[in-house]
Every structure is written in structure tokens, then in C-alpha cells.
Design a protein around this motif. Structure first.
Motif, short mmCIF file in Angstrom:
data_model
loop_
_atom_site.label_atom_id
_atom_site.label_comp_id
_atom_site.label_asym_id
_atom_site.label_seq_id
_atom_site.Cartn_x
_atom_site.Cartn_y
_atom_site.Cartn_z
N SER A 1 3.15 -0.83 -10.61
CA SER A 1 3.14 -0.36 -11.99
C SER A 1 1.72 0.02 -12.43
O SER A 1 1.51 1.04 -13.10
CB SER A 1 3.71 -1.44 -12.92
N CYS A 2 0.73 -0.78 -12.03
CA CYS A 2 -0.67 -0.45 -12.36
C CYS A 2 -1.08 0.87 -11.72
O CYS A 2 -1.80 1.68 -12.34
CB CYS A 2 -1.59 -1.56 -11.89
N SER A 3 -0.64 1.10 -10.47
CA SER A 3 -0.94 2.37 -9.80
C SER A 3 -0.38 3.53 -10.60
O SER A 3 -1.03 4.58 -10.74
CB SER A 3 -0.33 2.37 -8.39
N ASN A 4 0.81 3.33 -11.15
CA ASN A 4 1.43 4.33 -12.00
C ASN A 4 0.55 4.64 -13.19
O ASN A 4 0.18 5.80 -13.44
CB ASN A 4 2.80 3.80 -12.45
N ILE B 1 0.84 -1.20 0.00
CA ILE B 1 0.00 0.00 0.00
C ILE B 1 0.87 1.25 0.00
O ILE B 1 0.61 2.22 -0.73
CB ILE B 1 -0.96 0.00 1.21
N ILE B 2 1.95 1.24 0.79
CA ILE B 2 2.85 2.39 0.84
C ILE B 2 3.50 2.61 -0.53
O ILE B 2 3.59 3.75 -1.02
CB ILE B 2 3.91 2.19 1.94
N GLY B 3 3.95 1.52 -1.16
CA GLY B 3 4.56 1.64 -2.48
C GLY B 3 3.59 2.17 -3.52
O GLY B 3 3.96 3.02 -4.35
N CYS B 4 2.36 1.70 -3.49
CA CYS B 4 1.36 2.14 -4.47
C CYS B 4 0.97 3.59 -4.26
O CYS B 4 0.82 4.37 -5.22
CB CYS B 4 0.11 1.25 -4.39
N ILE B 5 0.80 4.01 -3.00
CA ILE B 5 0.43 5.39 -2.72
C ILE B 5 1.52 6.35 -3.18
O ILE B 5 1.24 7.39 -3.80
CB ILE B 5 0.15 5.59 -1.22
N LEU B 6 2.78 6.00 -2.92
CA LEU B 6 3.87 6.87 -3.35
C LEU B 6 3.91 6.98 -4.88
O LEU B 6 4.19 8.05 -5.43
CB LEU B 6 5.21 6.37 -2.81
N MET B 7 3.61 5.88 -5.56
CA MET B 7 3.59 5.91 -7.03
C MET B 7 2.45 6.79 -7.55
O MET B 7 2.62 7.53 -8.53
CB MET B 7 3.47 4.50 -7.59
N VAL B 8 1.30 6.75 -6.89
CA VAL B 8 0.19 7.62 -7.29
C VAL B 8 0.58 9.09 -7.09
O VAL B 8 0.29 9.95 -7.94
CB VAL B 8 -1.08 7.28 -6.49
N TYR B 9 1.27 9.36 -5.99
CA TYR B 9 1.74 10.73 -5.77
C TYR B 9 2.70 11.17 -6.88
O TYR B 9 2.68 12.33 -7.32
CB TYR B 9 2.44 10.84 -4.42
N GLN B 10 3.55 10.25 -7.33
CA GLN B 10 4.46 10.59 -8.43
C GLN B 10 3.68 11.06 -9.66
O GLN B 10 4.03 12.05 -10.30
CB GLN B 10 5.33 9.39 -8.79
#
Length: 498
Positions: free
Chosen positions: A423-426, A294-303
Motif C-alpha cells: 500500500s505504501c508503494s502505491n 519485492i515483486i508485489g511492491c514493484i507491480l504496484m509501482v508499475y500500476q
């Protein structure tokens, strides 16, 4: 059978000698970081170079594409958004299918397949004479981009020694930025040439062909080989990655990987495959892994919601009312600044740690966006260019690079799945930006859009402060401890090793 039992007993002896200290890890052997190592890292990130090239060449396509090129009466704003977004939608699909591909066929073979898709899609796109064929070609390019964006960081995180893991992921990001810069530079001399976009798209087959030719020069991920019960090939990969390691150190590393993958069947004394078991259980996430993911996906969405890709895709359109002499100049400024400051991240990320770099550079991003908003309010082209450089410098030094390394938070058997989610979050958030930015720009104006992006980045700083941990120098197997207790132990490394 006797050999298998001896091997399992040996594994237990090795396991008992595994220290919680990173100092005992094979990753801390002296490492010759020479030109040859750097060239290998760049070569294996060819798919990332093509990712950057294809996502940016759309800017040139939109500038030089004529209605008659695709037998259309006109090219509307909606058409431009569809052509741009088709790649992002394809990338979502590619990110999904890459997970079973990488776990079933291996990381390297998946990148090999990805390169063939890049070749086929580049040919289809360059020969498009209808809008729907162009959109289809861009969609297939997106599939290749999605596979590469999932598998390249995954592969690099698994084959890179801890000392240079941050460097390897940063080189991956730098190759993306180099692809973007090359795309813009190639567009400039052809901007007034009819159908030049076909040649520019077709040109992308060359790096893919070079990677296919050279892929046997790279080791397969020893962690994937351990996961699929192939200890002998895993041993050979470890020896290629750590040429200075002793046989005992190689054995220690191998057995650590096997134990981490739950590979040793203590009853039969043999290595048992869990690949099929993992698929049958649908790769269920335990609470610790779910938290890390979840932390990895949230940071990617922020990117992706930082606004950066709005400039990558639409910079000439954003600046078209400011009398800029060359419509590609803003895009070149974005890409060149991105390359330079991604290069600085090669040094800063491993030296200071990802958490500190993020906490510092996010403020630079926020300042750049607020200056951007004021530049649009005053219609000051010089201030806009300066604020663009400040913004991209902050982005490239931290947020543009670090989210891709979040896959290292996950245990080996879930790393491919996690990389796919990240990657999908991206690409989902990227698609939302590319589909809506031009329309929102017309409704809200650029000034309000920049303030909105700055607000999002402000919330990203708080998220990083409270939830993003430092993992500098930790082995992939140690990182999992950070997420085992309630919450996230963001200061784990400082309390235990400093």
C-alpha cells in the motif's frame, strides 16, 4: 492440560493428512456464489468505495472551488497540486499505521476505525474556510484511505475461499472504480453551484455510517485469529465462511492455519501466542518472503506509474484546450470505462489467471498510450477519447486490479506487514505523479508524457513475463512454495496441477 495435549496431538494427526494437492483443501468445496455473497463482498469493501470517491471528488473540488471559499486571493497550480497530493501523503501515513492496527486489533476492527476517520475527515473538509484546513482535511481523508487500501485487500484475501479469492479482490477494485464514477456523476449537476464541493464531500459520511452499523455481520479473519491464539473464534469464522464444510474439514483447515502460524507449542501441547514475538522481532522477512514482497511492491509501482491517476485527478485540465463541451466528460469516460472493464475482470482473472491477463492487457495499455500521444500531436479530440477508452479498458482489465492481490504471496504472520508495504508503494508513487504531473505537462507536453508512460508499461510487460507467477486456485499456504527456490517459479502451477 490433558485437553490441550490431546488437541495438539490431534493437530499433528491432521497435519500429517494435509496433502500438497489443492484438491484436498476445504476451499474446493462447492460454493454457492449467489447475490447474497456478492452483496456481502461489496458491503465489506465500503472503505474502498470511499477511497475511490474521495480520490476522484478532488476533480470536482478543483473545478468549483473559488478563492473566496477558502479566504484566498487566488488558487494557483501549486495550490491545486497541494490539495490533491495532501490525500496521497496522508494515505502513506495511513498505510504505515494500519499494519500494527490490523495485527493488534484485527482486520474488522481496523476497518471500523477507518470508517470513523472517514466520517470525521469528511466533516472537517466540508467545513473548511481556510486553505490549510482544506489541506488538513484532505490529509486526514488520506489517512483513512491508506488504512482501507491496506486492510480491505488483506481481509478479503484471508476470508475468501480460493475459488473466489480473485473475484473478491476484483470486487474490491470495482468498488474503488464505482466510487470514482459516483464522484464524477455527482459533480456534474453541481458544477455551477457555489460551495457545492462542501456538500459533495459531506455526502461521503453515509457509506461509512452504513458499514459501522453492519460490521458485526462479517466474520473476522480466521487466519488473524489463529495468529493471535484464538482457535475457538477461528473455528467459528471458518464455519461461517464454509457453511457446507463438515466438522472434520473445519478441523483440518483450523489446524492447517495454526501450524502455518507456528502456533502449536509441541512441548506444552498448547496453542501459544506469537503475536508479541512477531512484534519483538520487528517482523523480520526471510529471503522467500522478501522476494515475494519485492515483486508485489514493484507491480504496484508499475500500476501507479502507468499514468492512470493523472487522468483521474487532472482529466479536465488535460483536455481543457480541446474544446470539450463538458469539462467532466473525460473524467466520466475514464470512470465509466474503468467500471465496465473492471467488471470483466471479475470473470477473466479467475478463469485465465492473473499472469495471462496481465501479459495480454498490458499490450492494450501500451497501444492506448501511443494512440493518445498521436492524438495530442494531431490535436484530434475524437481520437483522444477513443484512445482513452482503449487505454482504460486495458488498465482496468488487469493492472488496475491485480497488484492489490499480491498480499496473497506472503505467509500469514507477515501478510499485514506486506500489505502495508504494498500500500505504501502505491501511495508514494501515486504522490509523485500527483505532485509533478501538471508541472511536467507544461514542460514536456502531453505527447511526450504519454510516450513516457508507454515505455514504463513496456518494461512492466517484461517484468511480468520473467517474475510474476501464476497462483490461480492455490491455497494461501501453497503459494509460498513458488518463492522458496532460487528465482521465482512462475510456472509452478502449470508443472504441478495441469
Amino acid at each position: 492440560m490433558t485437553n490441550n495435549i490431546d488437541r495438539a496431538r490431534g493437530s499433528e494427526r491432521f497435519a500429517s493428512s494435509l496433502s500438497v494437492s489443492t484438491l484436498d483443501d476445504i476451499d474446493n468445496l462447492p460454493l454457492a456464489l449467489n447475490a447474497k455473497t456478492i452483496i456481502k463482498l461489496i458491503a465489506v469493501t465500503t472503505c474502498s468505495l470511499l477511497y475511490g470517491y474521495h480520490t476522484s471528488i478532488v476533480t470536482g473540488i478543483l473545478l468549483v472551488l473559488k478563492p473566496e471559499d477558502i479566504n484566498a486571493s487566488e488558487i494557483t497550480t501549486l495550490h491545486k497540486e497541494v490539495i490533491t497530493t495532501a490525500t496521497n501523503i496522508g494515505a502513506i501515513f495511513g498505510s504505515i499505521v494500519s499494519f500494527p492496527m490490523a495485527d493488534t486489533h484485527g482486520r474488522l476492527k481496523t476497518l471500523h476505525i477507518c470508517s470513523w476517520i472517514f466520517i470525521a475527515s469528511s466533516i472537517v473538509t466540508s467545513l473548511s474556510f481556510r486553505l490549510w484546513i482544506l489541506v488538513l482535511g484532505r490529509f486526514i481523508i488520506g489517512v483513512a484511505i491508506g488504512i482501507g487500501s491496506q486492510c480491505v485487500p488483506l481481509y478479503l484475501s484471508e476470508v475468501s475461499p480460493a475459488k473466489i479469492r480473485g473475484l473478491a479482490i476484483t470486487i474490491n477494485s470495482m468498488c474503488i472504480t464505482m466510487g470514482q464514477l459516483l464522484a464524477y456523476l455527482f459533480v456534474v449537476p453541481f458544477i455551477n453551484t457555489a460551495n457545492s464541493w462542501r456538500f459533495l464531500v459531506f455526502l461521503a459520511i453515509l457509506p461509512a455510517i452504513l458499514f459501522i452499523w453492519s460490521k458485526d455481520k462479517f466474520p473476522e479473519s480466521p487466519r488473524w485469529l489463529a495468529l493471535t491464539s484464538d482457535p475457538e473464534r477461528a473455528r467459528l469464522s471458518i464455519e461461517r465462511i464454509y457453511p457446507m464444510a463438515t466438522r472434520r474439514q473445519v478441523n483440518l483447515k483450523l489446524n492447517g492455519l495454526m501450524l502455518d502460524s507456528n502456533q502449536i507449542d509441541r512441548q506444552s501441547g498448547s496453542y501459544s501466542s506469537i503475536a508479541s514475538q512477531a512484534f519483538k522481532s520487528n517482523k523480520k522477512l526471510d529471503p522467500t518472503s522478501k522476494k515475494a514482497l519485492i515483486i508485489g511492491c514493484i507491480l504496484m509501482v508499475y500500476q501507479q506509474t502507468s499514468g492512470f491517476n493523472a487522468f483521474i485527478y487532472y482529466a479536465p485540465l488535460i483536455f481543457q484546450d480541446l474544446n470539450v463541451l463538458n469539462p467532466m466528460l473525460p473524467s466520466i469516460v475514464v470512470a465509466a470505462t474503468n467500471v465496465v472493464f473492471t467488471a470483466t475482470a471479475l470473470y477473466t482473472v479467475d478463469k485465465f489467471g492473473k499472469r495471462i491477463v496481465l501479459l495480454v492487457t498490458l499490450w492494450i495499455v501500451i497501444i492506448g498510450l501511443l494512440l493518445f500521444s498521436y492524438g495530442f500531436k494531431t490535436n484530434n479530440a475524437s481520437l483522444l477519447i477513443i484512445s482513452l477508452i482503449i487505454y482504460v479498458a486495458g488498465y482496468a482489465s488487469g493492472l488496475g486490479t491485480i497488484p492489490w492481490s499480491s498480499v496473497e504471496f506472503l505467509p500469514t504472520h507477515l501478510r499485514s506487514l506486506g500489505s502495508s508495504y504494498i500500500s505504501c508503494s502505491n501511495w508514494v508513487s501515486n504522490s509523485l505523479i500527483s505532485m509533478t504531473y501538471l508541472s511536467l505537462m507544461k514542460i514536456c507536453g502531453n505527447e511526450a508524457m504519454m510516450v513516457g508512460f508507454a515505455t514504463v508499461m513496456f518494461s512492466c510487460w517484461f517484468f511480468t513475463f520473467f517474475w510474476y507467477p501464476e497462483v490461480k486456485g492455490l491455497s494461501l499456504e501453497e503459494i509460498n512454495k513458488i518463492f522458496q527456490n532460487t528465482g521465482v517459479d512462475v510456472h509452478f502451477i502449470y508443472r504441478n496441477y495441469y
